[in-house]
Design an enzyme around this catalytic site. Sequence first.
Site, PDB file in Angstrom:
ATOM      1  NE  ARG A 265      69.224  89.082  56.765  1.00  0.00           N
ATOM      2  CZ  ARG A 265      67.960  89.466  56.633  1.00  0.00           C
ATOM      3  NH1 ARG A 265      67.661  90.675  56.243  1.00  0.00           N
ATOM      4  NH2 ARG A 265      66.968  88.623  56.847  1.00  0.00           N
TER       5      ARG A 265
ATOM      6  N   GLY B  98      70.772  83.611  63.176  1.00  0.00           N
ATOM      7  CA  GLY B  98      69.747  84.078  62.230  1.00  0.00           C
ATOM      8  C   GLY B  98      68.927  85.184  62.883  1.00  0.00           C
TER       9      GLY B  98
ATOM     10  CG  ASP C  10      78.513  80.676  57.234  1.00  0.00           C
ATOM     11  OD1 ASP C  10      77.440  80.051  57.403  1.00  0.00           O
ATOM     12  OD2 ASP C  10      79.204  80.571  56.194  1.00  0.00           O
TER      13      ASP C  10
ATOM     14  N   GLY D 166      66.754  88.064  61.034  1.00  0.00           N
ATOM     15  CA  GLY D 166      65.634  87.682  60.175  1.00  0.00           C
ATOM     16  C   GLY D 166      64.279  88.042  60.765  1.00  0.00           C
TER      17      GLY D 166
ATOM     18  CE  LYS E 296      62.475  74.807  58.436  1.00  0.00           C
ATOM     19  NZ  LYS E 296      63.371  75.341  59.458  1.00  0.00           N
TER      20      LYS E 296
ATOM     21  CG  ASP F 107      71.679  87.024  60.347  1.00  0.00           C
ATOM     22  OD1 ASP F 107      72.083  86.877  59.172  1.00  0.00           O
ATOM     23  OD2 ASP F 107      70.504  86.817  60.681  1.00  0.00           O
TER      24      ASP F 107
ATOM     25  CE1 TYR G 236      61.781  76.398  55.385  1.00  0.00           C
ATOM     26  CE2 TYR G 236      59.457  76.127  54.881  1.00  0.00           C
ATOM     27  CZ  TYR G 236      60.452  76.590  55.703  1.00  0.00           C
ATOM     28  OH  TYR G 236      60.121  77.268  56.857  1.00  0.00           O
TER      29      TYR G 236
HETATM   30  P1  NAD Z   1      64.492  84.795  57.597  1.00  0.00           P
HETATM   31  O1  NAD Z   1      64.920  84.400  56.234  1.00  0.00           O
HETATM   32  O2  NAD Z   1      63.748  86.055  57.794  1.00  0.00           O
HETATM   33  O3  NAD Z   1      65.756  84.844  58.561  1.00  0.00           O
HETATM   34  C1  NAD Z   1      66.774  83.900  58.506  1.00  0.00           C
HETATM   35  C2  NAD Z   1      68.060  84.582  58.918  1.00  0.00           C
HETATM   36  O4  NAD Z   1      69.128  83.616  58.838  1.00  0.00           O
HETATM   37  C3  NAD Z   1      68.467  85.749  57.980  1.00  0.00           C
HETATM   38  O5  NAD Z   1      68.689  86.917  58.735  1.00  0.00           O
HETATM   39  C4  NAD Z   1      69.727  85.256  57.304  1.00  0.00           C
HETATM   40  O6  NAD Z   1      70.675  86.284  57.050  1.00  0.00           O
HETATM   41  C5  NAD Z   1      70.270  84.272  58.333  1.00  0.00           C
HETATM   42  N1  NAD Z   1      71.170  83.292  57.727  1.00  0.00           N
HETATM   43  C6  NAD Z   1      71.069  82.701  56.517  1.00  0.00           C
HETATM   44  N2  NAD Z   1      72.118  81.891  56.302  1.00  0.00           N
HETATM   45  C7  NAD Z   1      72.874  81.954  57.416  1.00  0.00           C
HETATM   46  C8  NAD Z   1      74.104  81.340  57.797  1.00  0.00           C
HETATM   47  N3  NAD Z   1      74.743  80.495  56.984  1.00  0.00           N
HETATM   48  N4  NAD Z   1      74.610  81.625  59.014  1.00  0.00           N
HETATM   49  C9  NAD Z   1      73.989  82.509  59.840  1.00  0.00           C
HETATM   50  N5  NAD Z   1      72.833  83.132  59.524  1.00  0.00           N
HETATM   51  C10 NAD Z   1      72.295  82.852  58.324  1.00  0.00           C
HETATM   52  O7  NAD Z   1      63.672  83.551  58.192  1.00  0.00           O
HETATM   53  P2  NAD Z   1      62.569  83.569  59.342  1.00  0.00           P
HETATM   54  O8  NAD Z   1      61.266  83.778  58.700  1.00  0.00           O
HETATM   55  O9  NAD Z   1      62.993  84.437  60.449  1.00  0.00           O
HETATM   56  O10 NAD Z   1      62.614  82.031  59.774  1.00  0.00           O
HETATM   57  C11 NAD Z   1      63.378  81.575  60.854  1.00  0.00           C
HETATM   58  C12 NAD Z   1      63.145  80.079  61.006  1.00  0.00           C
HETATM   59  O11 NAD Z   1      61.746  79.833  61.223  1.00  0.00           O
HETATM   60  C13 NAD Z   1      63.525  79.247  59.778  1.00  0.00           C
HETATM   61  O12 NAD Z   1      64.003  77.991  60.203  1.00  0.00           O
HETATM   62  C14 NAD Z   1      62.208  79.048  59.073  1.00  0.00           C
HETATM   63  O13 NAD Z   1      62.198  77.887  58.303  1.00  0.00           O
HETATM   64  C15 NAD Z   1      61.268  78.925  60.249  1.00  0.00           C
HETATM   65  N6  NAD Z   1      59.874  79.239  59.878  1.00  0.00           N
HETATM   66  C16 NAD Z   1      59.529  80.506  59.508  1.00  0.00           C
HETATM   67  C17 NAD Z   1      58.199  80.767  59.153  1.00  0.00           C
HETATM   68  C18 NAD Z   1      57.758  82.144  58.742  1.00  0.00           C
HETATM   69  O14 NAD Z   1      56.605  82.316  58.322  1.00  0.00           O
HETATM   70  N7  NAD Z   1      58.618  83.168  58.862  1.00  0.00           N
HETATM   71  C19 NAD Z   1      57.253  79.737  59.166  1.00  0.00           C
HETATM   72  C20 NAD Z   1      57.658  78.457  59.501  1.00  0.00           C
HETATM   73  C21 NAD Z   1      58.964  78.216  59.880  1.00  0.00           C
HETATM   74  C1  AKB Z   2      57.089  79.715  54.008  1.00  0.00           C
HETATM   75  O1  AKB Z   2      56.073  80.138  53.419  1.00  0.00           O
HETATM   76  O2  AKB Z   2      58.027  79.149  53.462  1.00  0.00           O
HETATM   77  C2  AKB Z   2      57.113  79.856  55.510  1.00  0.00           C
HETATM   78  C3  AKB Z   2      56.653  78.597  56.162  1.00  0.00           C
HETATM   79  C4  AKB Z   2      55.208  78.324  56.281  1.00  0.00           C
HETATM   80  O3  AKB Z   2      57.471  77.806  56.565  1.00  0.00           O
HETATM   81  N1  AKB Z   2      56.345  80.986  55.891  1.00  0.00           N
END
Ligand code: NAD
Ligand code: AKB
Length: 315
Positions: free
Chosen positions: A38, A10, A54, A13, A148, A36, A144
């Site tokens: 993508r 990932g 994937d 992302g 989690k 990733d 979600y």
């Molecule tokens: P994001 O959606 O920006 O990035 C996720 C990445 O995973 C994307 O690039 C997507 O292409 C890739 N992906 C999706 N399906 C896939 C697959 N089957 N195989 C391989 N790659 C795949 O998410 P993020 O914000 O970077 O979040 C990363 C992690 O942190 C997640 O577990 C999310 O729940 C957690 N998180 C994020 C936040 C936030 O505010 N961004 C807050 C709390 C928790």
């Molecule tokens: C969302 O809003 O889904 C994320 C998170 C708090 O996990 N930024």
Amino acid sequence: MQKEKILVIGASGQIGVELTLALRKIYGNANVIASDMREENDLLKGSGPYVSLDVMNKEMLHVQVIRQNITQIYLLAAILSATGEKNPGLAWNLNMQGLLNVLDIAREEKLTKVYWPSSIAVFGPTSPKENCPQQTIIEPITVYGISKYAGEFWCNYFHNRFGVDVRSLRYPGLISYKSAPGGGTTDYAIEIFHEALEEKKYECFLNEGTYLPMMYMPDAIKATIELMEAPAEKISVRTSYNISGMSFSPKEIAAEIQKHIPDFTITYKPDYRQNIANSWPQSIDDSTARSDWGWSHEYDLPRMTEDMLKNLQQQ
Ligand code: NAD
Ligand code: AKB
């Protein structure tokens, strides 16, 4: 000492890009493999190896882990809260099966460490709103959040039963300027900066008084690396640690932006994401992370706002 070889899943992302770059600084470019589903994010290009992967394809993932001599996995692939509500089945499948694939392979291949983030989305309307503790009533209402919370217990199970050194943080909403957010309820706090600079106005999908826990990306990267580098005996929580940076409402962040862009205006048009936001705490008690492995944040609302605007203007 064993040389670490890290796979980030990932990596294109919002967190993945910045975490991969930070890990490459520590472990060396060649030792951190970005992956990733993508295409490779532009900011990663030329900085180290990239493979298309994937996480749902366990066989291919296993082959990569063996072929590349992987010792650690950072699993970031997931579907976030707002997108998850549009397709609950898909969110559950990816968020659960992706984690189980990684944990199984970590056990079989005796990986040294695994990182997997949880979220404040584990908390629900019955959890305390203020200073929500590490251990409390947890009844999430989004798919979600359910995924989690279940994931946290799978991590705990794999640690207790099989000795997998898996570590986790419950991130708040993360704010960053390098890569775009991926479909969360807290994404407004990033959109607002782009719109303030480009349009001088923003229509917010949450109402003005919606307080949520948030964190600036440099703090999130620091927390992740500090947790992963802490000695195992300092890690008392094997589900996921609460961590906290700041809390603010749309009205408060708008007022902070107005200090830099006085003619910026905000309007409010709450949508389905309001219900999700209402179910989450307004602030988080992260005292366990602070006492276990010395966590402390650096950015508050004014400092984050100044840095976001400066960097977005430069881009
Ligand atoms: P994001 O959606 O920006 O990035 C996720 C990445 O995973 C994307 O690039 C997507 O292409 C890739 N992906 C999706 N399906 C896939 C697959 N089957 N195989 C391989 N790659 C795949 O998410 P993020 O914000 O970077 O979040 C990363 C992690 O942190 C997640 O577990 C999310 O729940 C957690 N998180 C994020 C936040 C936030 O505010 N961004 C807050 C709390 C928790
Ligand atoms: C969302 O809003 O889904 C994320 C998170 C708090 O996990 N930024």
